[in-house]
Design a protein around this motif. Structure first.
Motif, PDB file in Angstrom:
ATOM      1  N   ILE A 111       8.991  -1.408  -8.453  1.00 40.41           N
ATOM      2  CA  ILE A 111       9.771  -2.653  -8.512  1.00 40.41           C
ATOM      3  C   ILE A 111       9.345  -3.582  -7.375  1.00 40.41           C
ATOM      4  N   ASP A 112       8.929  -4.788  -7.696  1.00 37.34           N
ATOM      5  CA  ASP A 112       8.534  -5.759  -6.659  1.00 37.34           C
ATOM      6  C   ASP A 112       8.488  -7.138  -7.309  1.00 37.34           C
ATOM      7  N   PRO A 113       9.034  -8.171  -6.669  1.00 34.55           N
ATOM      8  CA  PRO A 113       8.939  -9.503  -7.276  1.00 34.55           C
ATOM      9  C   PRO A 113       7.539 -10.111  -7.127  1.00 34.55           C
TER      10      PRO A 113
ATOM     11  N   ILE B  67       0.833  -1.209   0.000  1.00 30.75           N
ATOM     12  CA  ILE B  67       0.000   0.000   0.000  1.00 30.75           C
ATOM     13  C   ILE B  67       0.866   1.256   0.000  1.00 30.75           C
ATOM     14  N   VAL B  68       2.010   1.218   0.703  1.00 36.14           N
ATOM     15  CA  VAL B  68       2.833   2.426   0.806  1.00 36.14           C
ATOM     16  C   VAL B  68       3.506   2.722  -0.533  1.00 36.14           C
ATOM     17  N   GLY B  69       4.205   1.730  -1.100  1.00 36.02           N
ATOM     18  CA  GLY B  69       4.930   1.964  -2.343  1.00 36.02           C
ATOM     19  C   GLY B  69       3.993   2.255  -3.513  1.00 36.02           C
TER      20      GLY B  69
ATOM     21  N   HIS C 297       5.252   1.336   9.032  1.00 36.11           N
ATOM     22  CA  HIS C 297       3.921   1.850   9.384  1.00 36.11           C
ATOM     23  C   HIS C 297       3.167   0.950  10.355  1.00 36.11           C
ATOM     24  N   GLN C 298       3.856  -0.003  10.923  1.00 34.25           N
ATOM     25  CA  GLN C 298       3.334  -0.884  11.988  1.00 34.25           C
ATOM     26  C   GLN C 298       1.855  -1.244  11.788  1.00 34.25           C
ATOM     27  N   HIS C 299       0.981  -0.914  12.743  1.00 33.26           N
ATOM     28  CA  HIS C 299      -0.428  -1.335  12.686  1.00 33.26           C
ATOM     29  C   HIS C 299      -1.266  -0.439  11.770  1.00 33.26           C
ATOM     30  N   LEU C 300      -0.638   0.526  11.108  1.00 31.36           N
ATOM     31  CA  LEU C 300      -1.428   1.589  10.473  1.00 31.36           C
ATOM     32  C   LEU C 300      -1.116   1.826   9.003  1.00 31.36           C
ATOM     33  N   GLY C 301      -0.472   0.865   8.352  1.00 32.33           N
ATOM     34  CA  GLY C 301      -0.031   1.121   6.976  1.00 32.33           C
ATOM     35  C   GLY C 301      -1.171   1.292   5.987  1.00 32.33           C
ATOM     36  N   LEU C 302      -2.259   0.548   6.166  1.00 29.22           N
ATOM     37  CA  LEU C 302      -3.394   0.707   5.246  1.00 29.22           C
ATOM     38  C   LEU C 302      -3.950   2.129   5.365  1.00 29.22           C
ATOM     39  N   THR C 303      -4.009   2.603   6.594  1.00 33.66           N
ATOM     40  CA  THR C 303      -4.546   3.941   6.859  1.00 33.66           C
ATOM     41  C   THR C 303      -3.598   5.031   6.356  1.00 33.66           C
ATOM     42  N   LEU C 304      -2.288   4.801   6.569  1.00 34.11           N
ATOM     43  CA  LEU C 304      -1.310   5.872   6.343  1.00 34.11           C
ATOM     44  C   LEU C 304      -0.566   5.770   5.008  1.00 34.11           C
TER      45      LEU C 304
ATOM     46  N   ALA D  18      13.217  -8.554  -7.456  1.00 30.91           N
ATOM     47  CA  ALA D  18      13.598  -8.113  -6.105  1.00 30.91           C
ATOM     48  C   ALA D  18      14.796  -7.178  -6.205  1.00 30.91           C
ATOM     49  N   ALA D  19      14.678  -6.013  -5.598  1.00 29.91           N
ATOM     50  CA  ALA D  19      15.816  -5.083  -5.580  1.00 29.91           C
ATOM     51  C   ALA D  19      16.833  -5.588  -4.558  1.00 29.91           C
ATOM     52  N   ARG D  20      18.077  -5.728  -5.011  1.00 29.75           N
ATOM     53  CA  ARG D  20      19.135  -6.188  -4.090  1.00 29.75           C
ATOM     54  C   ARG D  20      19.900  -5.025  -3.507  1.00 29.75           C
TER      55      ARG D  20
ATOM     56  N   GLY E 258       1.542  -8.539  -0.065  1.00 37.56           N
ATOM     57  CA  GLY E 258       2.285  -8.736   1.183  1.00 37.56           C
ATOM     58  C   GLY E 258       1.417  -8.413   2.388  1.00 37.56           C
ATOM     59  N   THR E 259       2.002  -7.723   3.355  1.00 32.94           N
ATOM     60  CA  THR E 259       1.261  -7.397   4.580  1.00 32.94           C
ATOM     61  C   THR E 259       0.001  -6.600   4.259  1.00 32.94           C
ATOM     62  N   SER E 260       0.052  -5.877   3.145  1.00 30.58           N
ATOM     63  CA  SER E 260      -1.103  -5.049   2.776  1.00 30.58           C
ATOM     64  C   SER E 260      -2.319  -5.870   2.385  1.00 30.58           C
ATOM     65  N   SER E 261      -2.176  -7.170   2.212  1.00 27.79           N
ATOM     66  CA  SER E 261      -3.327  -7.974   1.764  1.00 27.79           C
ATOM     67  C   SER E 261      -4.186  -8.477   2.918  1.00 27.79           C
ATOM     68  N   GLY E 262      -3.557  -8.883   4.020  1.00 32.58           N
ATOM     69  CA  GLY E 262      -4.294  -9.693   5.002  1.00 32.58           C
ATOM     70  C   GLY E 262      -4.645  -8.977   6.278  1.00 32.58           C
ATOM     71  N   ASN E 263      -4.558  -7.666   6.276  1.00 33.01           N
ATOM     72  CA  ASN E 263      -4.740  -6.914   7.521  1.00 33.01           C
ATOM     73  C   ASN E 263      -6.217  -6.830   7.931  1.00 33.01           C
ATOM     74  N   ALA E 264      -6.469  -6.015   8.943  1.00 32.08           N
ATOM     75  CA  ALA E 264      -7.824  -5.928   9.488  1.00 32.08           C
ATOM     76  C   ALA E 264      -8.690  -4.897   8.756  1.00 32.08           C
ATOM     77  N   CYS E 265      -8.246  -4.467   7.587  1.00 30.33           N
ATOM     78  CA  CYS E 265      -9.097  -3.723   6.629  1.00 30.33           C
ATOM     79  C   CYS E 265      -9.558  -2.347   7.112  1.00 30.33           C
ATOM     80  N   THR E 266      -9.075  -1.860   8.243  1.00 29.01           N
ATOM     81  CA  THR E 266      -9.691  -0.672   8.842  1.00 29.01           C
ATOM     82  C   THR E 266      -8.875   0.583   8.554  1.00 29.01           C
ATOM     83  N   LEU E 267      -9.548   1.619   8.094  1.00 28.29           N
ATOM     84  CA  LEU E 267      -8.924   2.936   7.942  1.00 28.29           C
ATOM     85  C   LEU E 267      -9.072   3.586   9.311  1.00 28.29           C
TER      86      LEU E 267
HETATM   87  C1  LIG Z   1      -2.872  -8.773  11.315  1.00 24.32           C
HETATM   88  C2  LIG Z   1      -2.679  -7.367  10.802  1.00 24.32           C
HETATM   89  C3  LIG Z   1      -3.726  -6.469  10.864  1.00 24.32           C
HETATM   90  C4  LIG Z   1      -3.556  -5.162  10.410  1.00 24.32           C
HETATM   91  N1  LIG Z   1      -4.636  -4.322  10.389  1.00 24.32           N
HETATM   92  C5  LIG Z   1      -4.499  -3.065   9.894  1.00 24.32           C
HETATM   93  C6  LIG Z   1      -5.626  -2.207   9.814  1.00 24.32           C
HETATM   94  O1  LIG Z   1      -6.754  -2.590  10.096  1.00 24.32           O
HETATM   95  N2  LIG Z   1      -5.430  -0.940   9.369  1.00 24.32           N
HETATM   96  C7  LIG Z   1      -4.198  -0.475   8.991  1.00 24.32           C
HETATM   97  O2  LIG Z   1      -4.082   0.696   8.642  1.00 24.32           O
HETATM   98  N3  LIG Z   1      -3.120  -1.299   9.012  1.00 24.32           N
HETATM   99  C8  LIG Z   1      -3.245  -2.572   9.452  1.00 24.32           C
HETATM  100  N4  LIG Z   1      -2.164  -3.408   9.500  1.00 24.32           N
HETATM  101  C9  LIG Z   1      -0.851  -2.891   9.098  1.00 24.32           C
HETATM  102  C10 LIG Z   1      -0.675  -2.817   7.594  1.00 24.32           C
HETATM  103  O3  LIG Z   1      -1.142  -3.992   6.982  1.00 24.32           O
HETATM  104  C11 LIG Z   1       0.810  -2.591   7.267  1.00 24.32           C
HETATM  105  O4  LIG Z   1       1.318  -1.507   8.008  1.00 24.32           O
HETATM  106  C12 LIG Z   1       0.968  -2.291   5.784  1.00 24.32           C
HETATM  107  O5  LIG Z   1       0.412  -3.320   5.004  1.00 24.32           O
HETATM  108  C13 LIG Z   1       2.435  -2.111   5.426  1.00 24.32           C
HETATM  109  O6  LIG Z   1       2.455  -1.777   4.064  1.00 24.32           O
HETATM  110  P1  LIG Z   1       3.817  -1.726   3.268  1.00 24.32           P
HETATM  111  O7  LIG Z   1       3.485  -1.266   1.885  1.00 24.32           O
HETATM  112  O8  LIG Z   1       4.810  -0.959   4.050  1.00 24.32           O
HETATM  113  O9  LIG Z   1       4.359  -3.236   3.287  1.00 24.32           O
HETATM  114  P2  LIG Z   1       3.895  -4.540   2.454  1.00 24.32           P
HETATM  115  O10 LIG Z   1       2.453  -4.587   2.203  1.00 24.32           O
HETATM  116  O11 LIG Z   1       4.502  -5.701   3.155  1.00 24.32           O
HETATM  117  O12 LIG Z   1       4.596  -4.321   1.065  1.00 24.32           O
HETATM  118  C14 LIG Z   1       5.990  -4.405   0.916  1.00 24.32           C
HETATM  119  C15 LIG Z   1       6.278  -4.903  -0.484  1.00 24.32           C
HETATM  120  O13 LIG Z   1       7.694  -4.878  -0.668  1.00 24.32           O
HETATM  121  C16 LIG Z   1       8.038  -5.988  -1.447  1.00 24.32           C
HETATM  122  N5  LIG Z   1       9.458  -6.252  -1.274  1.00 24.32           N
HETATM  123  C17 LIG Z   1      10.109  -6.817  -0.231  1.00 24.32           C
HETATM  124  N6  LIG Z   1      11.432  -6.886  -0.482  1.00 24.32           N
HETATM  125  C18 LIG Z   1      11.609  -6.347  -1.727  1.00 24.32           C
HETATM  126  C19 LIG Z   1      12.761  -6.126  -2.549  1.00 24.32           C
HETATM  127  N7  LIG Z   1      13.979  -6.506  -2.148  1.00 24.32           N
HETATM  128  N8  LIG Z   1      12.580  -5.570  -3.775  1.00 24.32           N
HETATM  129  C20 LIG Z   1      11.363  -5.183  -4.191  1.00 24.32           C
HETATM  130  N9  LIG Z   1      10.240  -5.362  -3.448  1.00 24.32           N
HETATM  131  C21 LIG Z   1      10.375  -5.938  -2.230  1.00 24.32           C
HETATM  132  C22 LIG Z   1       7.137  -7.107  -0.958  1.00 24.32           C
HETATM  133  O14 LIG Z   1       7.015  -8.118  -1.932  1.00 24.32           O
HETATM  134  C23 LIG Z   1       5.831  -6.340  -0.713  1.00 24.32           C
HETATM  135  O15 LIG Z   1       4.987  -6.398  -1.851  1.00 24.32           O
HETATM  136  C24 LIG Z   1      -2.291  -4.728   9.932  1.00 24.32           C
HETATM  137  C25 LIG Z   1      -1.231  -5.642   9.868  1.00 24.32           C
HETATM  138  C26 LIG Z   1      -1.422  -6.950  10.275  1.00 24.32           C
HETATM  139  C27 LIG Z   1      -0.284  -7.924  10.168  1.00 24.32           C
END
Ligand SMILES: Cc1cc2nc3c(=O)[nH]c(=O)nc-3n(C[C@H](O)[C@H](O)[C@H](O)COP(=O)(O)OP(=O)(O)OC[C@H]3O[C@@H](n4cnc5c(N)ncnc54)[C@H](O)[C@@H]3O)c2cc1C
Length: 413
Positions: A32-34, A13-15, A375-382, A222-224, A40-49
């Motif tokens: 860039i992402d493999p 969600i962030v990138g 973005h810890q627990h808040l990445g979907l929101t932020l 994957a970026a090295r 990733g983490t952005s798929s399975g979270n608790a869906c809440t803004l």
């Molecule tokens: C159980 C759970 C519940 C949650 N509930 C909520 C919620 O309700 N509301 C909320 O706001 N947030 C929630 N969150 C937090 C939120 O899901 C995360 O903060 C957010 O998804 C992080 O987003 P991201 O884009 O930083 O990381 P990711 O979604 O993990 O994306 C990172 C991407 O980087 C890619 N990557 C990794 N290494 C490389 C590389 N070397 N080269 C290129 N690409 C690479 C990965 O493949 C991935 O696609 C929850 C998290 C969990 C685990």
């Protein structure tokens, strides 16, 4: 001239938000992402803004209750000693940030960023034609014991002082709102300004589809390494070498593994989280319900009922712990009454700094590299507002909110 203005590493969600914001402003962007966007983490979270969620996990009660949290069978927090003992630094810094004054300061910084969350996300939702994925019914938090309900008072007062709207409900009112609740409710609070996303992975996919429709480029590798030079950066990804004026590190919990980007110097850890999905059970609730003592949310979403949450400190490499899944299944049945067998389970990695604040800003390695992770627990929101800030920074514009608290150069404890 470089091939691209901006290379964004990581399509969560962030990138993806950063890539879409930058592309909407006319920059030549490569993402860039493999893995598939949003998987990733952005798929399975608790869906809440969760614009109300400014209280960090770091809280004085963690210090007080540590033995029970660590060793109790019914604890939403678990620590793998096999991971923690060889890596004491993150854990000690996390605990140092649980002191009352620190915890309050963190809440203030998170609230300041959350206040801009919708302004970062809504334009992307409009641009990507994703309004159908967003539901505006608030979030309901319930406490099941009188003691926990009493102890919640200080946190609620702090939230209100930081501008969060929180409506007190009686247990009966909460159950009238959500008749699917089976738990005795000692206290309930409705956060009416919260929204939820019917499918967070689909939201990122739509952002990505719009990014490509606007001419954005995707590289599945994957970026090295990122090599910064005076006039550009080179990103080494798979067999490719991608040249851009700037790079954005948005690889979530894996950001520290990209060489040369300066992210390995950050104390980036992970709070692992789990979900269980009950396909066909989505009609049990109409909005996300968080059970405070349980440490998880029950969310009606496109794929069914998702029970998502808990925190496990066990690093990036260990497999899922079935005891964590049993915990959610058992407590889910306390919250909602008997549930059928779950249809799938999921583990992923919240990217977390020990002070619970994301890192958004220029890398200490180079002005040409930006960090956007943690973005810890808040990445979907932020994610949306982070993407907007990143687009401002690459243009040399000053975002309309203070960023010092999120600086890569800050002290983390
Ligand atoms: C159980 C759970 C519940 C949650 N509930 C909520 C919620 O309700 N509301 C909320 O706001 N947030 C929630 N969150 C937090 C939120 O899901 C995360 O903060 C957010 O998804 C992080 O987003 P991201 O884009 O930083 O990381 P990711 O979604 O993990 O994306 C990172 C991407 O980087 C890619 N990557 C990794 N290494 C490389 C590389 N070397 N080269 C290129 N690409 C690479 C990965 O493949 C991935 O696609 C929850 C998290 C969990 C685990």
């Amino acid at each position: 001239m470089s091939d691209f203005d901006i290379a964004v590493i990581g399509a969560g969600i962030v990138g993806t938000s950063a890539a879409l914001w930058a592309r909407m402003r006319g920059h030549r962007v490569v993402l860039i992402d493999p893995a598939p966007p949003g998987s990733g983490t952005s798929s399975g979270n608790a869906c809440t803004l969760a614009t109300y969620a400014c209280l960090p996990v770091n809280d004085p009660s963690v210090l007080r209750d540590l033995p029970r949290l660590l060793f109790g069978r019914d604890s939403p927090l678990s620590v793998s000693w096999r991971h923690a003992l060889p890596h004491p630094g993150w854990m000690l810094a996390f605990l140092a940030n649980c002191r009352a004054a620190r915890s309050r300061r963190i809440a203030g910084h998170l609230a300041a960023l959350l206040a801009h969350a919708d302004a970062g996300l809504n334009p992307l939702i409009e641009e990507a034609g994703a309004r159908d994925l967003v539901v505006a019914r608030g979030q309901l938090t319930v406490w099941s014991t009188a003691e926990a309900a009493r102890e919640a008072e200080a946190g609620l007062a702090l939230r209100r002082s930081l501008g969060v709207v929180a409506e007190e409900l009686t247990g009966a009112e909460a159950k009238a709102l959500e008749p699917g609740l089976a738990l005795p409710v000692a206290r309930a609070v409705l956060f009416p300004e919260a929204r939820h996303v019917r499918d967070p992975e689909e939201l990122v996919r739509r952002f990505h589809a719009r990014f490509e429709a606007l001419g954005g480029v995707t590289v599945r590798a994957a970026a090295r390494e990122v090599r910064a030079m005076p006039d550009r950066v080179s990103v080494i990804a798979g067999v490719e070498r991608i040249e851009a004026a700037r790079a954005v590190i948005a690889a979530g919990a894996f950001s520290g593994r990209i060489a040369g980007a300066g992210a390995a110097r950050m104390p980036l850890g992970t709070e692992r989280g789990y979900h269980l999905l009950y396909a066909g059970e989505g009609q049990r609730l109409t909005r996300p319900v968080g059970w405070a003592e349980g440490g998880f949310y029950a969310v009606p979403m496109a794929r069914g009922l998702r029970l998502a949450g808990t925190v496990e400190i066990a690093g990036l490499d260990a497999g899922p712990d079935p005891r964590r899944l049993d915990y959610i299944a058992r407590r889910g049945a306390e919250l909602l009454g008997p549930l059928p067998a779950h249809t799938s389970s999921w583990l992923d990695f919240r990217p977390t700094l020990p002070d619970a604040l994301p890192v958004i800003g220029h890398s200490p390695a180079s002005e040409r590299i930006l960090h956007a992770f943690g973005h810890q627990h808040l990445g979907l929101t932020l994610g949306g507002i982070t993407g907007r800030i990143v687009a401002d920074l690459v243009e040399g514009r000053r975002p309309n909110l203070p960023l010092d608290a999120f600086s890569p150069a800050r002290r983390f404890y």
